[in-house]
Enzyme design. Structure first.
Site, PDB file in Angstrom:
ATOM      1  N   CYS A   1       0.824  -1.213   0.000  1.00 29.95           N
ATOM      2  CA  CYS A   1       0.000   0.000   0.000  1.00 29.95           C
ATOM      3  C   CYS A   1       0.854   1.258   0.000  1.00 29.95           C
ATOM      4  O   CYS A   1       0.436   2.301  -0.515  1.00 29.95           O
ATOM      5  CB  CYS A   1      -0.914   0.019   1.221  1.00 29.95           C
ATOM      6  SG  CYS A   1      -1.921  -1.448   1.452  1.00 29.95           S
TER       7      CYS A   1
ATOM      8  N   ASP B   1      -2.824  -3.603   7.788  1.00 25.87           N
ATOM      9  CA  ASP B   1      -3.932  -4.357   8.362  1.00 25.87           C
ATOM     10  C   ASP B   1      -3.982  -5.778   7.810  1.00 25.87           C
ATOM     11  O   ASP B   1      -4.201  -6.746   8.550  1.00 25.87           O
ATOM     12  CB  ASP B   1      -5.257  -3.666   8.042  1.00 25.87           C
ATOM     13  CG  ASP B   1      -5.466  -2.425   8.888  1.00 25.87           C
ATOM     14  OD1 ASP B   1      -4.477  -1.879   9.374  1.00 25.87           O
ATOM     15  OD2 ASP B   1      -6.628  -2.016   9.061  1.00 25.87           O
TER      16      ASP B   1
ATOM     17  N   CYS C   1      -2.192   2.836   3.278  1.00 25.01           N
ATOM     18  CA  CYS C   1      -2.955   1.786   3.942  1.00 25.01           C
ATOM     19  C   CYS C   1      -4.043   2.388   4.841  1.00 25.01           C
ATOM     20  O   CYS C   1      -4.087   3.588   5.077  1.00 25.01           O
ATOM     21  CB  CYS C   1      -2.010   0.890   4.747  1.00 25.01           C
ATOM     22  SG  CYS C   1      -2.699  -0.744   5.139  1.00 25.01           S
ATOM     23  N   ASP C   2      -4.910   1.533   5.350  1.00 25.15           N
ATOM     24  CA  ASP C   2      -6.166   1.946   5.980  1.00 25.15           C
ATOM     25  C   ASP C   2      -6.040   3.062   7.015  1.00 25.15           C
ATOM     26  O   ASP C   2      -6.798   4.024   6.991  1.00 25.15           O
ATOM     27  CB  ASP C   2      -6.826   0.743   6.660  1.00 25.15           C
ATOM     28  CG  ASP C   2      -7.258  -0.324   5.677  1.00 25.15           C
ATOM     29  OD1 ASP C   2      -6.957  -0.184   4.475  1.00 25.15           O
ATOM     30  OD2 ASP C   2      -7.899  -1.295   6.104  1.00 25.15           O
ATOM     31  N   LYS C   3      -5.128   2.931   7.974  1.00 23.30           N
ATOM     32  CA  LYS C   3      -5.087   3.893   9.073  1.00 23.30           C
ATOM     33  C   LYS C   3      -4.291   5.134   8.732  1.00 23.30           C
ATOM     34  O   LYS C   3      -4.343   6.132   9.452  1.00 23.30           O
ATOM     35  CB  LYS C   3      -4.511   3.228  10.333  1.00 23.30           C
ATOM     36  CG  LYS C   3      -5.276   1.992  10.777  1.00 23.30           C
ATOM     37  CD  LYS C   3      -6.759   2.242  10.878  1.00 23.30           C
ATOM     38  CE  LYS C   3      -7.536   0.965  11.114  1.00 23.30           C
ATOM     39  NZ  LYS C   3      -7.471  -0.007  10.013  1.00 23.30           N
TER      40      LYS C   3
ATOM     41  N   CYS D   1      -5.530  -2.234  -1.162  1.00 24.23           N
ATOM     42  CA  CYS D   1      -6.440  -3.311  -1.539  1.00 24.23           C
ATOM     43  C   CYS D   1      -7.565  -2.786  -2.438  1.00 24.23           C
ATOM     44  O   CYS D   1      -8.164  -1.742  -2.165  1.00 24.23           O
ATOM     45  CB  CYS D   1      -7.014  -3.963  -0.295  1.00 24.23           C
ATOM     46  SG  CYS D   1      -5.757  -4.772   0.719  1.00 24.23           S
TER      47      CYS D   1
ATOM     48  N   GLU E   1      -9.660  -6.283  13.799  1.00 25.21           N
ATOM     49  CA  GLU E   1     -10.652  -6.676  12.804  1.00 25.21           C
ATOM     50  C   GLU E   1     -10.810  -8.196  12.772  1.00 25.21           C
ATOM     51  O   GLU E   1      -9.848  -8.936  12.985  1.00 25.21           O
ATOM     52  CB  GLU E   1     -10.232  -6.182  11.422  1.00 25.21           C
ATOM     53  CG  GLU E   1     -10.213  -4.673  11.316  1.00 25.21           C
ATOM     54  CD  GLU E   1      -9.745  -4.175   9.965  1.00 25.21           C
ATOM     55  OE1 GLU E   1      -9.929  -2.984   9.677  1.00 25.21           O
ATOM     56  OE2 GLU E   1      -9.183  -4.980   9.181  1.00 25.21           O
TER      57      GLU E   1
ATOM     58  N   SER F   1     -12.982  -5.748   8.746  1.00 27.41           N
ATOM     59  CA  SER F   1     -12.283  -5.179   7.602  1.00 27.41           C
ATOM     60  C   SER F   1     -13.292  -4.661   6.596  1.00 27.41           C
ATOM     61  O   SER F   1     -14.442  -5.119   6.536  1.00 27.41           O
ATOM     62  CB  SER F   1     -11.413  -6.257   6.954  1.00 27.41           C
ATOM     63  OG  SER F   1     -11.042  -5.893   5.643  1.00 27.41           O
TER      64      SER F   1
END
Length: 560
Positions: free
Chosen positions: A52, A84, A125-127, A197, A448, A474
Site C-alpha cells: 500500500c 492491516d 494503507c487503511d489507518k 487493496c 478486525e 475489515s
C-alpha cells in the site's frame, strides 16, 4: 506576498536571534531566498512493510516538486504505517487502530515543532488516511491530502482477484472446495504490485470519503497507484497547497457539518467499509464538528447503494476509475440532489464548481447502477441498537439477503478460539457467533475479524451464521456481521453478560440487536461480573487507558 504566507513560522530572514535556526536549515539545503518563503511539510507514509505504501516516497518527491515550483519551501518527513492485511488474524492486528493515533500525533508534532506553514499528507494503507486527516485537523494550518492509490487487480483463470480472494480461499480449502495448490495460485496472483487493496474496502472507502469531504483534489481517490496520473496529481497537490495558503483557506473552512454529510452520502452510495463510521467520527471530533451515529442513521435511510463493487459486488476501484471514477459518481449524486454543492474544497472552488468539469459515467458500464435501479434503496451501513448494544453497533448489509437472524449465542472471548471453532466445524447454520473482549480497550486496539468472517463465507455460512463483535471488521468483510458493539465487554457492556445458548436476534429492518434475557437476569449477571485487568504495557497499554467508546470514534482525547 510571500511573507504574508508565513502563518506560523518565525521570520527566519530577519534578526540575529534567528541565526541558529538559519544555520540548521542551511544544512538541509535552504538559501537566503528560501527564508522569505512559506515552509511546508510533506508528510510521507512511505514504507516497505506493505505494498500500500511502498511507492509513496516517489509521490512525496512529486508533491515536493509541485510545492517548490509554486513558491514554497517543502520538506519531506515520514511517519509509520501498519499493514492491516498482513496483521490480520494475528496479535499484530491490535496495533492497527492505535496506529491511527500514532500517525496523527506524529504528523501534528512535526508541524507544530517545526513551525510549518502548510501541510500535505500522503496516505496509503487503511489507518494512514484517517491518521493524516486527524493530524490535518489538529495542525490548524492550510492542508491537503493525497491518496497513494489503489492496487491493480490480480488475474487468475481469466478472472480478477484480490486479497479478499485469498482469505475466502482459506475457507474454501477448509471446506474441501479447493486444494492447497489452488490456494497457493490465488495467493501468488492476488496482489500484483504497489497500491492499496482493490475493492471498496477501508482504504478506498476512506480515499473516496476524503475526496467527498473536499480535502483532496477531484479524482485523486480513484486513480490507481501505478497510473502516470498519480504522479501528476501529487505535483498538482503541491501547487494547490500553495494556493490554499495564498487564499487563507484552512481545513476548518472545508470540513464543515455539510461536508461530512456529503462524505457519508458518498460512502453509503459506494457501499463503503464499516470502518468509515469510526474514522469519520474521529476526524469530525478533531476539527470540532458535531457528528454522531445518528447522522449516519439519518442519511442511510435516504441514500441508495449504487456501486457494484467488492466485497459484495463484482468490480474493484480500478474498474470505477475507468468509467469516470469518484467524481462521476459525485456528479450523479449532486445532479439528483444528494450532495451540498456549496461546500468549499481544496481547489478553492465549491464542490458544485468542481463537478461542472467532472466526467459523466461511461455509457454502457455496470460498475455504478442507475439511480432508478439501485442495488438497494437505502445505504448498506446500518446502525443497530438494543439491549445487546445500547450505544449502537454497525452492520454492513450490502449483498446480504437475510435481514433477520435469530439463534443461540456461541460465545468466545478471543478471536483465536472462535476461528478454531469455525475451522473445526463446531459452528453450525443458525448460530450467532460472538467474539468479545476485542473492543478498543479490551483488545486492546479493536482488531478486525476478517479472518473469521472470510472463513465463514468460504465455508458457505456467510448468511447462515450471524457474527457479532465489539471489535471491528475489515472493509473486505461481507456476510451477516455486526461490529462496533458498544459499550464493549471490557467496560461491562451487555455483550460481556451474554452466555452460551442465550437466544440473540439481529434485525436489519427494525435496526435491532437484542438478547432474549430479562433485565432482572442481566442485573444478576452484572453483579457477578469482574472486569479483566487492562493492558499496562507499551503503546497498547497507553491506548487501553485513554481510548473512548467505539460510538464516539474510539478517540483518545475524550475526557469525561
Amino acid at each position: 506576498m510571500e511573507k504574508d504566507l508565513r502563518i506560523n513560522s518565525k521570520v527566519f530572514s530577519e534578526g540575529s536571534k534567528q541565526a541558529p535556526n538559519r544555520a540548521m536549515l542551511r544544512a538541509v539545503g535552504l538559501t537566503d531566498e528560501d527564508f522569505n518563503k512559506p515552509m511546508v511539510g510533506i508528510a510521507s507514509t512511505w514504507s516497505e512493510v506493505t505494498p500500500c505504501n511502498m511507492h509513496i516516497h516517489d509521490l512525496a518527491v512529486a508533491a515536493k516538486r509541485g510545492a517548490r515550483e509554486a513558491g514554497a519551501v517543502p520538506l519531506i518527513f515520514n511517519t509509520i504505517t501498519v499493514s492491516d492485511s498482513i496483521a490480520m488474524g494475528t496479535q499484530g492486528m491490535r496495533y492497527s487502530l492505535p496506529s491511527r493515533d500514532v500517525i496523527a500525533d506524529s504528523i501534528e508534532t512535526v508541524v507544530g515543532g517545526e513551525n510549518l506553514d502548510g501541510l500535505l499528507t500522503i496516505g496509503g494503507c487503511d489507518k494512514n488516511m484517517p491518521g493524516c486527516m486527524i493530524a490535518i485537523a489538529n495542525a490548524r494550518v492550510p492542508a491537503i491530502f493525497v491518496y497513494g492509490g489503489t492496487i491493480d487487480a490480480g488475474k487468475h483463470n481469466g478472472k480478477n482477484i484480490d486479497l479478499l480472494s485469498v482469505f475466502e480461499g482459506v475457507g474454501e480449502l477448509n471446506s474441501g472446495k479447493i486444494d492447497e495448490q489452488e490456494l497457493r495460485a490465488i495467493e501468488c496472483k492476488a496482489c500484483p504490485g504497489a497500491g492499496s487493496c482493490g475493492g471498496m474496502y477501508t482504504a478506498n472507502t476512506m480515499s473516496s470519503a476524503i475526496e467527498a469531504l473536499g480535502m483532496s483534489l477531484p479524482g485523486n481517490s480513484s486513480t490507481p497507484a501505478t497510473s502516470e496520473n498519480k504522479q501528476i496529481e501529487c505535483d498538482q497537490a503541491g501547487r494547490a497547497l500553495y494556493k490554499l495558503m495564498e487564499k487563507g483557506i484552512y481545513p476548518k473552512d472545508i470540513m464543515t457539518k455539510k461536508a461530512f454529510e456529503n462524505t457519508i452520502t458518498v460512502v453509503m452510495a459506494l457501499g463503503g467499509s464499516t470502518n468509515a463510521v469510526l474514522h469519520l467520527l474521529a476526524i469530525a471530533d478533531a476539527i470540532g464538528v458535531d457528528l454522531s451515529m445518528d447522522d449516519f442513521d439519518r442519511l442511510q435511510k435516504t441514500v441508495p447503494h449504487i456501486a457494484n463493487l467488492r466485497p459484495s459486488g463484482k468490480y474493484v476501484m480500478e474498474d470505477l476509475y475507468k468509467v469516470g471514477g469518484v467524481p462521476a459518481v459525485m456528479k450523479l449524486l449532486h445532479e439528483k440532489g444528494y450532495l451540498h454543492g456549496d461546500c468549499l474544497t481544496v481547489t478553492g472552488k465549491t464542490l458544485a464548481e468542481n463537478l461542472q468539469d467532472a466526467p459523466d459515467l461511461a455509457a454502457g458500464q455496470d460498475v455504478i447502477m442507475p439511480m432508478g435501479e439501485p442495488l438497494s434503496k437505502q445505504g448498506p451501513l446500518v446502525m443497530l441498537k438494543g439491549n445487546l448494544a445500547p450505544r449502537g453497533g454497525v452492520a454492513k448489509m450490502s449483498g446480504v439477503s437475510v435481514q433477520t437472524h435469530t439463534g443461540p449465542a456461541r460465545v468466545f472471548d478471543t478471536e483465536d478460539a472462535a476461528a478454531k471453532a469455525v475451522t473445526n466445524n463446531e459452528i453450525k447454520a443458525g448460530d450467532v457467533l460472538v467474539i468479545r473482549y476485542v473492543g478498543p480497550k479490551g483488545g486492546p486496539g479493536m482488531p478486525e475479524m476478517l479472518s473469521v468472517s472470510a472463513i465463514l463465507v468460504g465455508k458457505g455460512l456467510g448468511e447462515k451464521v450471524a457474527l457479532l463483535t465489539d471489535g471491528r471488521f475489515s472493509g473486505g468483510t461481507h456476510g451477516l456481521v455486526v461490529g462496533h458493539i458498544a459499550p464493549e465487554a471490557q467496560v461491562g457492556g451487555p455483550i460481556a453478560l451474554l452466555q452460551e445458548g442465550d437466544i440473540v436476534t439481529v434485525c436489519a429492518k427494525r435496526q435491532e440487536i437484542f438478547m432474549d434475557v430479562s433485565d432482572e437476569e442481566l442485573n444478576k449477571r452484572k453483579a457477578n461480573w469482574i472486569a479483566p485487568p487492562l493492558n499496562k504495557h507499551g503503546v497498547l497499554g497507553k491506548y487501553a487507558h485513554n481510548v473512548s467508546c467505539a460510538s464516539l470514534g474510539a478517540i483518545t482525547n475524550y475526557f469525561d
